[in-house]
Design a protein around this motif. Structure first.
Motif, PDB file in Angstrom:
ATOM      1  N   UNK A 169       0.853  -1.198   0.000  1.00 62.57           N
ATOM      2  CA  UNK A 169       0.000   0.000   0.000  1.00 62.57           C
ATOM      3  C   UNK A 169       0.883   1.239   0.000  1.00 62.57           C
ATOM      4  N   UNK A 170       0.596   2.169  -0.885  1.00 61.43           N
ATOM      5  CA  UNK A 170       1.396   3.394  -0.965  1.00 61.43           C
ATOM      6  C   UNK A 170       1.309   4.182   0.335  1.00 61.43           C
ATOM      7  N   UNK A 171       2.441   4.647   0.793  1.00 60.11           N
ATOM      8  CA  UNK A 171       2.517   5.413   2.040  1.00 60.11           C
ATOM      9  C   UNK A 171       2.135   6.869   1.831  1.00 60.11           C
ATOM     10  N   UNK A 172       1.380   7.415   2.764  1.00 64.31           N
ATOM     11  CA  UNK A 172       1.093   8.848   2.742  1.00 64.31           C
ATOM     12  C   UNK A 172      -0.381   9.150   2.734  1.00 64.31           C
ATOM     13  N   UNK A 173      -0.736  10.299   3.317  1.00 60.15           N
ATOM     14  CA  UNK A 173      -2.126  10.746   3.369  1.00 60.15           C
ATOM     15  C   UNK A 173      -2.218  12.169   2.839  1.00 60.15           C
ATOM     16  N   UNK A 174      -3.367  12.527   2.249  1.00 62.06           N
ATOM     17  CA  UNK A 174      -3.569  13.915   1.836  1.00 62.06           C
ATOM     18  C   UNK A 174      -3.901  14.782   3.036  1.00 62.06           C
ATOM     19  N   UNK A 175      -3.606  16.085   2.950  1.00 57.11           N
ATOM     20  CA  UNK A 175      -3.930  16.947   4.084  1.00 57.11           C
ATOM     21  C   UNK A 175      -3.519  18.392   3.930  1.00 57.11           C
ATOM     22  N   UNK A 176      -3.208  18.830   2.709  1.00 55.00           N
ATOM     23  CA  UNK A 176      -2.685  20.178   2.533  1.00 55.00           C
ATOM     24  C   UNK A 176      -3.722  21.247   2.841  1.00 55.00           C
ATOM     25  N   UNK A 177      -5.008  20.938   2.663  1.00 57.77           N
ATOM     26  CA  UNK A 177      -6.051  21.916   2.957  1.00 57.77           C
ATOM     27  C   UNK A 177      -6.357  21.974   4.452  1.00 57.77           C
ATOM     28  N   UNK A 178      -6.388  20.816   5.113  1.00 58.24           N
ATOM     29  CA  UNK A 178      -6.889  20.761   6.488  1.00 58.24           C
ATOM     30  C   UNK A 178      -5.845  21.186   7.514  1.00 58.24           C
ATOM     31  N   UNK A 179      -4.583  21.326   7.118  1.00 59.20           N
ATOM     32  CA  UNK A 179      -3.503  21.599   8.067  1.00 59.20           C
ATOM     33  C   UNK A 179      -3.803  22.798   8.966  1.00 59.20           C
ATOM     34  N   UNK A 180      -4.027  23.956   8.396  1.00 61.57           N
ATOM     35  CA  UNK A 180      -4.249  25.157   9.199  1.00 61.57           C
ATOM     36  C   UNK A 180      -5.569  25.119   9.954  1.00 61.57           C
ATOM     37  N   UNK A 181      -6.696  24.774   9.318  1.00 61.76           N
ATOM     38  CA  UNK A 181      -7.944  24.721  10.082  1.00 61.76           C
ATOM     39  C   UNK A 181      -7.884  23.752  11.260  1.00 61.76           C
ATOM     40  N   UNK A 182      -7.209  22.619  11.088  1.00 61.48           N
ATOM     41  CA  UNK A 182      -7.112  21.671  12.201  1.00 61.48           C
ATOM     42  C   UNK A 182      -6.349  22.284  13.371  1.00 61.48           C
ATOM     43  N   UNK A 183      -5.183  22.880  13.098  1.00 60.44           N
ATOM     44  CA  UNK A 183      -4.388  23.425  14.196  1.00 60.44           C
ATOM     45  C   UNK A 183      -5.073  24.633  14.823  1.00 60.44           C
ATOM     46  N   UNK A 184      -5.758  25.430  14.021  1.00 63.59           N
ATOM     47  CA  UNK A 184      -6.493  26.571  14.571  1.00 63.59           C
ATOM     48  C   UNK A 184      -7.576  26.088  15.524  1.00 63.59           C
ATOM     49  N   UNK A 185      -8.323  25.065  15.107  1.00 65.27           N
ATOM     50  CA  UNK A 185      -9.428  24.563  15.915  1.00 65.27           C
ATOM     51  C   UNK A 185      -8.940  23.805  17.140  1.00 65.27           C
ATOM     52  N   UNK A 186      -8.147  22.766  16.901  1.00 67.54           N
ATOM     53  CA  UNK A 186      -7.759  21.877  17.991  1.00 67.54           C
ATOM     54  C   UNK A 186      -6.586  22.415  18.806  1.00 67.54           C
ATOM     55  N   UNK A 187      -5.900  23.406  18.270  1.00 66.66           N
ATOM     56  CA  UNK A 187      -4.821  24.042  19.003  1.00 66.66           C
ATOM     57  C   UNK A 187      -5.257  25.333  19.660  1.00 66.66           C
ATOM     58  N   UNK A 188      -5.568  26.346  18.864  1.00 65.34           N
ATOM     59  CA  UNK A 188      -5.898  27.670  19.398  1.00 65.34           C
ATOM     60  C   UNK A 188      -7.247  27.662  20.112  1.00 65.34           C
ATOM     61  N   UNK A 189      -8.282  27.239  19.399  1.00 66.30           N
ATOM     62  CA  UNK A 189      -9.618  27.319  19.973  1.00 66.30           C
ATOM     63  C   UNK A 189      -9.814  26.333  21.132  1.00 66.30           C
TER      64      UNK A 189
END
Length: 486
Positions: free
Chosen positions: A346-366
């Protein structure tokens, strides 16, 4: 007489790596021209109730790149940059990848052509080196002159991994030019042995991918990289740190003055090894290396992000589509037969270039785990500084490119069960409920993304030629804005 500007972003809460404050931002000729109150401009952007940050700098993503098995990933510079823009990123730094049968110059030419005229965002490129042949080492100065931001090496994967001799040669060459070496740090011998054992025991389901790449493999490779780098005075960035032990090695080394930085990624905060324990075809969506770990590791990674011992938060966007051209390119028959794909194919790796900032803003800052200042440092300012893109990128300072992201901190949304602007057609983060979302992203003063829509054509982005990186940060000194994780 009151001075007028091209555009003024009015009434927002401005966040930088050093502090937050209320002010207007004036833009002229694509750059930040003034910060202040009651500024006047030909165009007014109402930012009342919004948080304004530097647009993100995504310094670890794979775009228009062949996988180790030789097949092309799903995203080109147009699709990857569009997805990044949707998430509030303003600059991307993918890789040019040298192969052992291709010269450095030919590799740079190839990847420059793949990028030309396609990106909606400004971009630069790192260079992956799979060898330290004399011709490769001799070409490194020219690579930097052509705009390469950093070198990357692997300590695992047949075909790209370098041994200690090669690592030392590459580290010395980078150090001579004041550049970072990015290191994928996993011990190949440990992984090879563990895979052989699992296969002999008939344990091939994708959930065994996590067991095949144990935490000890990361620990050993980080410590070995650190030791080799210290021996030649080189500066290294350990990418995609996944374990508490790996992060602690970096923290301790930095406290002792070592020139080492660390990065973690969305998948190591949002996913665990338990996500691989599902039907095999579905589990393939969560296969990445290093693999997701445990909730205890996540807790410690959050602490290191807050303290500053981890300096970057990236996506390691690896856009393999969930089909015979992507995740199952080396075992396409499983899609027809319904057989269980072995984790080794199975090829290694996951997509995530869009969700990077919203995830950290939500689960980190907020969520109160990190401050707004740390958010900016982790997603923009540190990457710009370490890879030579500052002072143009990653800042709200007067003279910087007017790359701004405006956030609605109250927006609540659920990640849909589909690709997030990229071409993979899925996301491993489907179903997450997030608080906070980018509603506008400007690049050099021009709107690129507005309320979930990219509004500029391909080719709007420019290729960036970096300056010498700023590696002057005193290791061991916590950032002024560091806060304790809750």
């Amino acid at each position: 007489m009151t001075e007028s500007y091209d555009t003024v972003v009015k009434g927002g809460r401005l966040a930088t790596a050093l502090g937050t404050f209320d002010a207007d931002i004036a833009i002229r000729d694509g750059r930040v021209a003034a910060l202040g109150e009651t500024l006047k401009g030909s165009e007014i952007i109402d930012a009342r109730g919004l948080i304004v940050t530097p647009a993100g700098v995504e310094a670890h993503c794979h775009v228009a790149q062949e996988s180790g098995a030789g097949f092309m990933q799903a995203d080109d510079y147009e699709s990857a940059s569009r997805a990044a823009a949707l998430g509030g990123t303003g600059t991307i730094v993918p890789f040019a990848s040298k192969t052992r049968d291709r010269t450095v110059a030919a590799s740079l030419d190839l990847y420059a052509a793949r990028a030309e005229g396609r990106s909606v965002l400004d971009y630069a490129q790192h260079l992956i080196l799979p060898d330290a042949a004399p011709a490769t080492i001799a070409a490194i100065p020219e690579a930097f002159a052509r705009g390469v931001t950093a070198l990357k090496i692997f300590t695992t994967y047949d075909g790209v991994r370098v041994d200690d001799d090669a690592m030392l040669a590459i580290l010395k060459a980078a150090a001579a030019h004041g550049r970072l070496v990015m290191v994928h740090a996993e011990c190949h011998a440990i992984i090879k042995d563990r895979i052989a054992t699992l296969i002999a025991e008939g344990k091939t389901h994708p959930r065994f991918h996590a067991e095949a790449r144990p935490r000890e493999a990361e620990e050993e490779a980080i410590f070995r990289t650190l030791t080799l780098a210290r021996s030649v005075g080189a500066a290294v960035m350990i990418v995609h740190v996944s374990t508490a032990e790996g992060a602690q090695i970096i923290a301790k080394a930095r406290a002792g003055g070592a020139r080492i930085w660390g990065e973690t990624c969305t998948q190591y905060l949002a996913l665990t090894a338990e996500d691989l324990d599902r039907p095999a075809l579905e589990a393939a969506k969560y296969v990445c290396s290093p693999p997701p770990r445990t909730a205890a590791d996540q807790h410690q990674l959050w602490r290191h992000l807050a303290r500053g011992s981890l300096s970057l938060f990236s996506s390691d966007h690896a856009p393999h589509s969930h089909d015979a051209q992507g995740k199952f390119a080396t075992c396409p028959e499983v899609l027809e037969t319904g057989e269980e794909p072995p984790f080794t194919k199975i090829a290694n790796g996951v997509p995530g270039i869009m969700i990077r900032l919203p995830y950290l803003f939500s689960q980190g800052v907020m969520a109160g785990r990190i401050s707004l200042e740390r958010f900016v440092a982790l997603t923009a300012s540190n990457a710009a500084r370490l890879y030579g893109l500052a002072p143009d990128k990653g800042s709200l300072a007067v003279g910087a490119h007017a790359d701004l992201t405006l956030w609605d901190p109250e927006a609540r949304w659920t990640v849909p069960d589909e690709a997030l602007g990229d071409r993979t057609k899925y996301t491993p983060y489907a179903g997450l409920t997030l608080t906070g979302r980018p509603v506008l992203m400007l690049q050099r003063g021009i709107a690129v993304m507005r309320r979930g829509e990219v509004v500029v054509p391909p080719g709007t982005g420019r290729r960036l030629i970096p300056s010498t990186p700023d590696l002057s940060e005193q290791p061991g000194r916590a950032p002024r804005s560091a806060t304790s994780a809750r």
